[in-house]
Design a protein around this motif. Sequence first.
Motif, short mmCIF file in Angstrom:
data_model
loop_
_atom_site.label_atom_id
_atom_site.label_comp_id
_atom_site.label_asym_id
_atom_site.label_seq_id
_atom_site.Cartn_x
_atom_site.Cartn_y
_atom_site.Cartn_z
N TYR A 1 0.77 -1.18 -0.14
CA TYR A 1 0.13 -0.09 -0.10
C TYR A 1 0.75 1.28 -0.04
CZ TYR A 1 -4.15 2.86 1.14
OH TYR A 1 -5.12 3.82 1.00
N THR A 2 0.92 2.11 -0.97
CA THR A 2 1.64 3.20 -1.19
C THR A 2 1.02 4.52 -1.16
OG1 THR A 2 1.51 3.16 -3.50
CG2 THR A 2 3.19 1.92 -2.34
N SER A 3 -0.17 4.78 -1.15
CA SER A 3 -1.01 6.15 -1.00
C SER A 3 -0.82 6.50 0.20
CB SER A 3 -2.49 5.65 -1.36
OG SER A 3 -2.87 5.12 -2.67
N ALA A 4 -0.95 7.84 0.65
CA ALA A 4 -0.92 8.46 1.83
C ALA A 4 -1.88 8.16 2.67
CB ALA A 4 -1.00 9.98 1.37
N SER A 5 -1.84 7.93 3.86
CA SER A 5 -2.69 7.71 4.83
C SER A 5 -3.72 8.89 4.92
CB SER A 5 -2.35 7.25 6.22
OG SER A 5 -1.05 7.54 6.34
N ALA A 6 -5.10 8.71 5.62
CA ALA A 6 -5.94 9.62 5.61
C ALA A 6 -6.12 10.03 7.09
CB ALA A 6 -7.48 9.26 5.03
N ALA A 7 -5.59 11.29 7.36
CA ALA A 7 -5.56 11.75 8.81
C ALA A 7 -6.93 12.19 9.17
CB ALA A 7 -4.43 12.74 9.29
N ALA A 8 -7.84 11.39 9.99
CA ALA A 8 -9.25 11.64 10.21
C ALA A 8 -9.63 12.14 11.36
CB ALA A 8 -9.94 10.44 9.63
N SER A 9 -8.63 12.42 12.44
CA SER A 9 -8.98 12.85 13.84
C SER A 9 -9.81 13.96 13.60
CB SER A 9 -7.75 13.00 14.54
OG SER A 9 -8.00 13.47 15.79
N GLY A 10 -10.87 14.11 14.52
CA GLY A 10 -11.84 15.17 14.41
C GLY A 10 -12.80 15.16 13.47
N LYS A 11 -12.92 14.18 12.72
CA LYS A 11 -13.70 14.17 11.50
C LYS A 11 -14.89 12.99 11.75
CE LYS A 11 -14.15 14.12 6.38
NZ LYS A 11 -13.50 13.93 5.26
N GLU A 12 -16.09 13.38 11.83
CA GLU A 12 -17.11 12.45 12.13
C GLU A 12 -17.47 11.53 10.89
OE1 GLU A 12 -20.49 13.96 13.80
OE2 GLU A 12 -19.39 14.79 15.76
N GLY A 13 -17.97 10.25 10.87
CA GLY A 13 -18.33 9.54 10.04
C GLY A 13 -17.32 8.69 8.96
N VAL A 14 -16.12 9.01 9.48
CA VAL A 14 -15.17 8.36 8.45
C VAL A 14 -15.10 6.83 8.64
CG1 VAL A 14 -12.54 8.13 8.27
CG2 VAL A 14 -13.44 10.16 8.76
N GLU A 15 -15.16 6.26 7.42
CA GLU A 15 -15.14 4.69 7.49
C GLU A 15 -13.76 4.00 8.12
OE1 GLU A 15 -18.44 3.76 4.28
OE2 GLU A 15 -16.56 3.80 3.68
N ILE A 16 -13.87 3.13 8.98
CA ILE A 16 -12.68 2.47 9.52
C ILE A 16 -12.43 1.39 8.66
CG2 ILE A 16 -11.85 1.05 11.53
CD1 ILE A 16 -13.88 2.96 13.28
N THR A 17 -11.00 1.27 8.14
CA THR A 17 -10.65 0.10 7.22
C THR A 17 -9.56 -0.67 7.91
OG1 THR A 17 -8.87 1.77 6.38
CG2 THR A 17 -10.99 1.73 5.20
N TYR A 18 -9.30 -1.74 7.40
CA TYR A 18 -8.16 -2.84 7.97
C TYR A 18 -6.80 -1.89 7.67
CZ TYR A 18 -11.55 -6.70 8.48
OH TYR A 18 -12.47 -7.30 8.85
N GLY A 19 -6.08 -2.03 8.32
CA GLY A 19 -4.48 -1.25 8.50
C GLY A 19 -4.63 -0.03 9.25
N SER A 20 -5.94 0.69 9.55
CA SER A 20 -6.10 1.90 10.41
C SER A 20 -5.48 1.70 11.69
CB SER A 20 -7.36 2.54 10.35
OG SER A 20 -7.80 2.84 9.04
N ALA A 21 -4.87 2.77 12.23
CA ALA A 21 -4.18 2.85 13.69
C ALA A 21 -5.22 3.59 14.37
CB ALA A 21 -2.72 3.15 13.41
N ILE A 22 -5.76 3.05 15.46
CA ILE A 22 -6.86 3.76 15.91
C ILE A 22 -6.70 3.75 17.64
CG2 ILE A 22 -8.44 3.57 13.84
CD1 ILE A 22 -9.83 1.41 15.84
#
Length: 218
Positions: free
Chosen positions: A22-43
């Motif tokens: 996986y080479t795309s940039a990660s989506a930094a979603a702190s503070g944003k509601e409704g973001v879908e959680i995906t495998y590989g995310s660090a939460i």
Amino acid sequence: MALGFFCLALFLYLSLDPDSGYTSASAAASGKEGVEITYGSAIKLMHEKTKFRLHSHDVPYGSGSGQQSVTGFPGVTDSNSYWIVKPVPGTTFKQGDTIKNGATIRLQHMKTRKWLHSHLHASPISGNLEVSCFGDDSNSDTGDHWKLTIEGSGKIWKQDQRVRLQHIDTSGYLHSHDKKYQRIAGGQQEVCGIREKRADNVWLAAEGVYLPVNESSK
């Protein structure tokens, strides 16, 4: 502040599975509601009732299994509260795939690489099911498997959504309460498993680095 958050996001991304391709940039979603959680995310998982974060550190229990302890931590910034969401072995889910209601998942402690685990040992304070960290990147068993159940009508796991995690082997729900340790983790509260479905075994995905969704997984 923006630079600091970028550095954290980069650090977390580089800590994920290096063999995934996986080479795309990660989506930094702190503070944003409704973001879908995906495998590989660090939460970080926040206990709804007490607002403590699910936490672990390289400190063993002094009783029970003697495995690495798991606690509830009062602060928001501690890096020992990050967990990487992984599928169970034998499935075809990939990094970036969304996670559906009823899925069986694993949670890998980012700092120590051990898995969130439970078994029939008694927890230190309340005598419920002990929750520990166990194994490593190449050592995992069914004691690391948790069923995700979304409260309400949601079908895909999202940030800030109320969920329960039920341990597959023992049927215990991931649980916490306001009973706190005095010694090994002073001020941190007990995390355990409990077989009753109660108001205080509800969790929410809070801070973290949420990887973009694979379009093919929608």
